[in-house]
Design a protein around this motif. Structure first.
Motif, PDB file in Angstrom:
ATOM      1  N   ARG A 106       0.340   5.141  -1.833  1.00  0.00           N
ATOM      2  CA  ARG A 106       0.486   6.417  -0.869  1.00  0.00           C
ATOM      3  C   ARG A 106       1.588   7.378  -1.421  1.00  0.00           C
ATOM      4  NH1 ARG A 106      -0.368   5.186   5.379  1.00  0.00           N
ATOM      5  NH2 ARG A 106       0.307   7.320   5.930  1.00  0.00           N
ATOM      6  N   THR A 120      -5.588   7.878   2.052  1.00  0.00           N
ATOM      7  CA  THR A 120      -5.303   6.431   1.979  1.00  0.00           C
ATOM      8  C   THR A 120      -6.759   5.763   1.646  1.00  0.00           C
ATOM      9  OG1 THR A 120      -5.515   5.910   4.235  1.00  0.00           O
ATOM     10  CG2 THR A 120      -3.297   6.604   3.611  1.00  0.00           C
ATOM     11  N   ALA A 180      -5.807   6.898  -2.781  1.00  0.00           N
ATOM     12  CA  ALA A 180      -4.624   6.021  -3.091  1.00  0.00           C
ATOM     13  C   ALA A 180      -5.652   4.606  -3.758  1.00  0.00           C
ATOM     14  CB  ALA A 180      -3.999   5.703  -2.089  1.00  0.00           C
ATOM     15  N   THR A 216       0.819  -1.138   0.035  1.00  0.00           N
ATOM     16  CA  THR A 216      -0.039  -0.049   0.156  1.00  0.00           C
ATOM     17  C   THR A 216       0.836   1.226  -0.104  1.00  0.00           C
ATOM     18  OG1 THR A 216      -0.262  -0.134   2.280  1.00  0.00           O
ATOM     19  CG2 THR A 216      -2.134  -1.002   1.092  1.00  0.00           C
TER      20      THR A 216
END
Ligand code: ADP
Ligand code: ASP
Ligand code: MG
Length: 413
Positions: free
Chosen positions: A75, A96, A134, A71
Motif C-alpha cells: 500500500r 489496493t 498493490a 498488505t
C-alpha cells in the motif's frame, strides 16, 4: 494501442529515487501510446521487516492480522508511485488488491486467486489513467484481506494481465531475465532468451525465486505472455513461452536450488502393504506437501522411508510423525534441516540420456554426497548437504557447459 501490465519488485522500488525512476519508465510507456496497469511490491525489505515486527509483538501472530499488517507494505509503494507519476504530469490512481477486484479463497498467508473483478481498473484505464495496483494481496470470499504468499506480486501481475486481456505482462526485477542459474550464485550464468512454461514451472517450484510458482501456473493456464526483464536496463529479457514456440531447445535450460527443505527418514518400517498410505495420509491431511519420497529395499522385512518437506512445516510435522511411527511399528524417525535440493531442468532431457550421469559424475568428482535423487522427464533433483549447495550448482553448471550458448549433445557432456 496495446495494454501492458508492468510489475516492479521490491528492489526496483526500494527507495524514493528508484520509485521516481520507475515512475519515469511507466510514463515513457504511457507516452508511447500504451495503456499501462502497474503492479508494485513493497519497498525493499519491508515485508521481512513487518514479519520481524510481528514476531516482536506476538509469538504466534493471528493469520488474519498478519495479512492486515503485510498488505500495508504494498500500500505504501502503490501510493508513492502514484504520487511520483502524477508529478510527471500524468494521471495515476492507486488501488489496493481489494479495490482492484482480486478475490481470493480464505487461506491467510497463501491465498489463491479465485476471481478478478477488474471493472474498476478497466474504467480507470479507459479514462486514460495509469492504474497502480498493490501486489501480493486480495480480499477473500469472506471479505477479509489476504496475502498470496511470498513473491505473490508476480501472481497479482499475471492475474491482472489475464483479466484485462493485456498484450503482455512484464515482470521488472533486479536481474535482466531468467538465467541458467541464480546469477548471484553462479557468476557465469547465462541469460535465456526464452524458456518454456513447463521448464519455468519446474525451476520456480524448485527454488528459482525470480518468478513465483503460482504466477507461472496462472500465466500458462490463462495464456498470458510473460516477459521477465530489468527495471534498470532497457534490454530485452526472457520470454516465457509455450514449449512449441521455443526456437532453440537446449537439452538443459537451468539449475535451481532450494535450501528451504528438510529431510525426514522413518526408520525400520515393517515392509507390508498399506504402510506407505498410512504414512503419508496424516501428513496430507495436515496440508503438508511432501516431495522426493524414497523407500529402500527391505532388509529382514524392514525398510527406511525418506522424504523431503518444507522446513517451515517441520514443526507441524513432528508430532504427526511421532504418532505415526508408533502406529506403523517403525523404529523411529530422524529430521535433517541442513540439506539443499539442487534441480537441473530441461525439456531436451526427454530425448537425451546421459545428463543425469553427467550430473552425478560432476558431484562425485567434487566429493559431494547425494542423499536422495528424484527425476521427472524434464528434471533431475539431488538432495545434498546444505553447505555443498553452492558448489554443487557451480560444478553442474560447468559440467553441462551452461555458460556457453550451445545446444548440448548428450555424449559430448
Ligand atoms: P523482485 O523483488 O523483483 O520480485 P526477487 O528477489 O523475487 O525480485 O527475484 C529476483 C532474484 O531471483 C534475483 O535477484 C536472483 O538472485 C534470483 N534468481 C534465482 N534464480 C534465478 C534465475 N534462474 N535467473 C534469474 N534470477 C534468479
Ligand atoms: N512483498 C511480498 C514479498 O516480499 C510480495 C512480493 O514482493 O512479490 O514476498
Ligand atoms: Mg519476487
Amino acid at each position: 494501442m496495446s495494454l501492458v501490465v508492468q510489475k516492479y519488485g521490491g528492489t526496483s522500488v526500494g527507495d524514493p529515487e528508484r520509485i521516481r525512476r520507475v515512475a519515469q519508465r511507466v510514463v515513457e510507456t504511457a507516452e508511447g501510446g500504451d495503456a499501462v496497469c502497474v503492479v508494485v511490491s513493497a519497498m525493499g525489505h519491508t515485508t521481512d521487516e513487518l514479519i520481524e515486527l510481528a514476531a516482536q509483538v506476538s509469538r504466534d501472530p493471528h493469520p488474519r492480522e498478519m495479512d492486515m499488517l503485510l498488505t500495508a507494505g504494498e500500500r505504501i509503494s502503490m501510493a508513492l508511485l502514484s504520487m511520483a507519476i502524477n508529478d510527471l504530469g500524468h494521471n495515476a490512481v492507486s488501488f489496493t488488491g481489494s479495490q482492484a477486484g482480486i478475490v481470493t479463497d480464505t487461506t491467510h498467508g497463501k491465498a489463491k486467486i479465485v476471481e478478478v473483478r477488474s471493472a474498476r481498473v478497466r474504467e480507470a484505464l479507459e479514462e486514460g489513467k495509469i492504474a497502480i495496483v498493490a501486489g501480493f494481496q486480495g480480499v477473500s470470499t469472506a471479505r477479509d484481506v489476504t496475502t498470496l504468499g511470498r513473491g505473490g506480486s508476480d501472481t497479482t501481475a499475471v492475474a491482472m494481465a489475464a483479466a484485462l486481456e493485456a498484450d503482455v505482462c512484464e515482470i521488472y526485477t533486479d536481474v535482466d531475465g531468467v538465467y541458467t542459474a541464480d546469477p548471484r550464485l553462479v557468476p557465469g550464468a547465462r541469460k535465456l532468451r526464452q524458456v518454456s512454461f513447463e521448464e519455468m514451472l519446474d525451476l520456480s517450484a524448485n527454488g528459482a525465486g525470480v518468478l513465483a510458482l503460482r504466477s507461472v501456473e496462472y500465466a500458462r493456464t490463462h495464456g498470458v505472455k510473460l516477459h521477465v526483464r530489468s527495471s534498470f536496463k532497457p534490454d530485452e529479457g526472457t520470454w516465457v513461452v509455450k514449449e512449441e514456440d521455443v526456437l532453440e531447445q537446449a537439452i538443459v535450460s537451468g539449475i535451481a536450488h532450494d535450501t528451504g527443505e528438510a529431510k525426514v527418514t522413518i526408520r525400520a518400517v515393517p515392509d507390508r502393504p498399506g504402510v506407505a498410505g498410512r504414512t503419508f495420509r496424516p501428513l496430507a491431511e495436515a496440508g503438508i506437501n511432501v516431495d522426493m519420497i524414497v523407500q529402500n529395499t527391505s532388509v529382514a522385512g524392514l525398510a527406511d522411508i525418506s522424504f523431503t518437506l518444507p522446513e517451515s512445516d517441520l514443526a507441524r510435522a513432528e508430532p504427526i510423525l511421532e504418532q505415526l511411527a508408533r502406529a506403523i511399528d517403525a523404529e523411529g524417525f530422524t529430521c535433517e534441516r541442513e540439506i539443499a535440493k539442487v534441480s537441473v531442468v530441461g525439456a531436451g532431457m526427454r530425448s537425451n540420456p546421459g545428463v543425469a550421469a553427467a550430473i552425478f559424475e560432476a558431484l562425485a568428482d567434487e566429493g559431494i554426497n547425494i542423499e536422495i535423487i528424484s527425476t521427472s522427464s524434464i528434471r533431475v533433483s539431488c538432495v545434498v548437504p546444505a553447505r555443498d549447495a553452492e558448489r554443487a550448482v557451480n560444478v553442474i553448471h560447468e559440467r553441462l557447459r551452461l555458460a556457453d550458448n550451445v545446444l548440448l549433445q548428450a555424449d559430448g557432456v
